[in-house]
Motif scaffolding. Structure first.
Motif, PDB file in Angstrom:
ATOM      1  N   LEU A 135      49.026  38.340  76.388  1.00 21.36           N
ATOM      2  CA  LEU A 135      48.641  37.318  75.420  1.00 21.36           C
ATOM      3  C   LEU A 135      48.177  37.946  74.113  1.00 21.36           C
ATOM      4  O   LEU A 135      48.414  37.422  73.033  1.00 21.36           O
ATOM      5  N   TYR A 136      47.515  39.094  74.209  1.00 19.11           N
ATOM      6  CA  TYR A 136      46.911  39.687  73.017  1.00 19.11           C
ATOM      7  C   TYR A 136      47.893  40.596  72.275  1.00 19.11           C
ATOM      8  O   TYR A 136      47.968  40.556  71.056  1.00 19.11           O
ATOM      9  N   TYR A 137      48.628  41.412  72.999  1.00 17.83           N
ATOM     10  CA  TYR A 137      49.476  42.410  72.340  1.00 17.83           C
ATOM     11  C   TYR A 137      50.933  42.003  72.174  1.00 17.83           C
ATOM     12  O   TYR A 137      51.591  42.389  71.235  1.00 17.83           O
ATOM     13  N   LYS A 138      51.444  41.274  73.133  1.00 23.58           N
ATOM     14  CA  LYS A 138      52.766  40.640  73.031  1.00 23.58           C
ATOM     15  C   LYS A 138      53.965  41.583  72.920  1.00 23.58           C
ATOM     16  O   LYS A 138      55.093  41.152  73.084  1.00 23.58           O
ATOM     17  N   PHE A 177      53.509  26.605  76.859  1.00 25.00           N
ATOM     18  CA  PHE A 177      53.212  25.468  75.966  1.00 25.00           C
ATOM     19  C   PHE A 177      51.935  25.778  75.206  1.00 25.00           C
ATOM     20  O   PHE A 177      50.936  26.172  75.810  1.00 25.00           O
ATOM     21  N   GLU A 178      51.998  25.615  73.894  1.00 27.10           N
ATOM     22  CA  GLU A 178      50.839  25.847  73.022  1.00 27.10           C
ATOM     23  C   GLU A 178      50.160  27.172  73.324  1.00 27.10           C
ATOM     24  O   GLU A 178      48.927  27.261  73.419  1.00 27.10           O
ATOM     25  N   GLY A 179      50.984  28.206  73.472  1.00 28.48           N
ATOM     26  CA  GLY A 179      50.454  29.551  73.645  1.00 28.48           C
ATOM     27  C   GLY A 179      49.957  29.869  75.047  1.00 28.48           C
ATOM     28  O   GLY A 179      49.472  30.975  75.294  1.00 28.48           O
ATOM     29  N   VAL A 180      50.058  28.930  75.970  1.00 23.75           N
ATOM     30  CA  VAL A 180      49.586  29.202  77.337  1.00 23.75           C
ATOM     31  C   VAL A 180      50.797  29.379  78.257  1.00 23.75           C
ATOM     32  O   VAL A 180      51.698  28.536  78.285  1.00 23.75           O
ATOM     33  N   LYS A 181      50.802  30.474  78.971  1.00 19.94           N
ATOM     34  CA  LYS A 181      51.947  30.794  79.828  1.00 19.94           C
ATOM     35  C   LYS A 181      52.023  29.843  81.022  1.00 19.94           C
ATOM     36  O   LYS A 181      51.022  29.551  81.665  1.00 19.94           O
ATOM     37  N   ASN A 182      53.224  29.383  81.312  1.00 19.55           N
ATOM     38  CA  ASN A 182      53.510  28.624  82.541  1.00 19.55           C
ATOM     39  C   ASN A 182      52.620  27.404  82.747  1.00 19.55           C
ATOM     40  O   ASN A 182      52.378  27.006  83.884  1.00 19.55           O
ATOM     41  N   ILE A 183      52.140  26.813  81.662  1.00 24.81           N
ATOM     42  CA  ILE A 183      51.166  25.728  81.828  1.00 24.81           C
ATOM     43  C   ILE A 183      51.843  24.409  82.216  1.00 24.81           C
ATOM     44  O   ILE A 183      51.231  23.533  82.819  1.00 24.81           O
TER      45      ILE A 183
END
Lengths: 355, 355
Positions: free
Chosen positions: A246-249, A140-146
């Motif tokens: 998160l950075y390289y994807k 959610f909103e770029g955060v994994k498993n939040i």
């Protein structure tokens, strides 16, 4: 077929593992009210298996890939469950890899505050790791498993049958988690070393899968909700893996875990926390699975993403699990700057080795 | 201030109840990392209480009313939690009525797979009922509470201070649930009968609130996840109440529970399942709270909505909790047609009494 049961405060979860598990266990589900969730890849490959195992049960297909792990797909599943008239006595069957397991597991946890869940993991990664232990989530909103829940499946069916259609990259991802278990568990470590020349063989994978599940099951029994510390050890490689992810994807989760382990073993060695010969054997195992560890042009910046990882509550410091010696590891916490510098140093050392 | 602790398989939940509970308990929370969720009404009335109790903690305000209980508001809360940097050691404080408790409770259950939750119910209804027991939910696609979780608050703070600003209609809603407890619990029943002329007095409400919570706590301890049958009894009045609520929509939940009880007591009496004198006393109590039971022009159609209530898995039959005698009730299941006919009959009997 072997089986084992996880007894947690919330419920019991039985894992059936081995050749024939799918046919044998699904034959017992046939007469129940089922709702199947799968993804477009798995559906294409195993449509006939789904039809013969689950008859006319409703099947909800999500697009294959990590990007489906979002709340929109979650709401789509819940909406389809409503339309299909899923009731409290129905069973949600998550048939696919980690993404399907995570999102269908969360849908089962939330619908009517929880309906029965059966996990049928079809990738090596989800078989050895994500299908067991009850962690479900979406990003959610770029955060994994939040957004997620701890929700135990009543049953997990692990059959090597599905590994045959997996591309080598998928096997690599699963082997990443298997090597992680090797860094935590003496038996798995010895088995990895003994079979290091045939890590990709079906025979090896079938045997080791059960051992990894057994290790995880013991940890989950002791610390279901990830509050006691035991479960944290399973994050070996994940702090750095997630940061790069998160950075390289560009790679998949399992590959990032392999890369994360490489970097974290480097750190543990550098800080004198890990037996050198042991670290070298782990590194050798990693390189048998992923030949070239990528050199990151901006490793320091990527490392800063570790701060955003939800496991690192204190943003000024970064925690990771450092291997020590066979079967032993410890959680260490570094000032964020020191951590970033070590990650950059490791990246430079890889670059120099390539030259 | 009294207190009691609910021990469930998932966690322990302590309820502090009485005058001064808010000041005393929140003084212990002041130094923690908090995230407050409230609604626009409560915020307007108690802004100064929030500021003095919680200092500069982030406050998220949802629009007041049942219509806020949807997934969009849930995602807004989760997004605000992310922006506020809520971590695993933070505490979500649900400060408001049932809607705030349900949606903030679900947000706390889902964020990072669960952060600490403190419920501070500000309506009589949420004090006696919804804040205790760990049921959280939002509505979805027209179905009440279809997305949710069982998630115990670590603490519930129940202070009659907040009842003073409640409109009479809100008190009526809470008294609806209190009379429901009266139909399940001998002590509460006797207290209701003894105080029937001062049901709306603060003194009566403060005492009875603790008794209702204690009753519910015992039920929740025995049947946290609503699977053992005990917790079902708490649905007295709710099958019919929900059906009318879905069809007519014009009243609030607590009023529909009162109306639902009236109809269900009629059914229990009609079927000879309930002691007549006892039924008449319950009806008298209901009428002291809601003077005129509405006559529904299309009661039969409304009753069909009971089929859509998620508690009625088998759509051909309708289950409800029928009062029998003081402190005794039973679950009964009727063919849907028979149920609808009885509801219509009850509606006609009200109409004739008015003439």
């Amino acid at each position: 077929m072997k089986s084992l049961t996880i007894n947690t405060p919330s419920c019991d979860s039985t894992i059936y593992c081995g050749n024939g598990a799918f046919a044998e266990r699904t034959s017992l589900l046939k007469d129940k009210r089922l709702f199947i969730v799968t993804d477009s890849n798995v559906y294409r490959l195993y449509k006939s298996h789904i039809e013969s195992a689950f008859g006319n049960s409703p099947v909800h297909v999500i697009p294959a890939g990590e990007r489906s792990k979002n709340y929109r797909q979650l709401l789509n599943i819940l909406s389809a469950m409503l339309k299909a008239g899923v009731t409290r006595s129905s069973i949600v069957v998550a048939f696919g890899g980690g993404v399907v397991g995570d999102i269908a597991g969360l849908a089962a946890a939330l619908y009517m505050r929880g309906v029965h869940l059966v996990q049928i993991p079809t990738t090596l990664l989800s078989q050895v790791d994500s299908s067991v232990g009850g962690k479900t989530a979406v990003d959610f909103e770029g955060v994994k498993n939040i957004i997620g829940a701890f929700y135990q499946p009543s049953e997990v069916i692990v059959d090597p049958l599905f590994l045959r259609t997996l591309p080598r990259r998928e096997l690599r991802c699963g082997l990443g988690e298997i090597i992680k278990y090797g860094a935590l568990d003496e038996g798995i470590y010895k088995s990895l070393v003994k079979n290091k020349n045939k890590l990709f063989s079906e025979e090896f994978m079938e045997g080791i899968t059960y051992d990894c599940i057994a290790h995880k099951a013991a940890v989950v029994c002791a610390d279901e909700r990830d509050t006691g510390g035991q479960r944290k050890t399973l994050n070996l490689g994940h702090t750095t893996g997630h940061a790069f992810e998160l950075y390289y994807k560009r790679k998949s989760h399992g590959e990032f875990v392999l890369i994360g382990m490489y970097y974290e073993i480097y750190i543990a060695k550098k800080l004198g926390l890990c037996d050198t010969a042991y670290a070298d054997i782990l590194i050798d195992l990693i390189k048998r699975v992923i030949k070239n560890i990528p050199v990151y042009d901006d490793a320091q910046k990527a490392a800063q993403f570790a701060k955003f990882d939800k496991k690192n509550a204190e943003v000024s410091h970064i925690s990771l699990i450092a291997p020590q010696s066979v079967g032993r590891s410890q959680e260490i916490t570094l000032p964020a700057e020191r951590y970033c510098a070590l990650i950059a140093e490791c990246s430079r050392s890889i670059k120099e080795n390539i030259k």
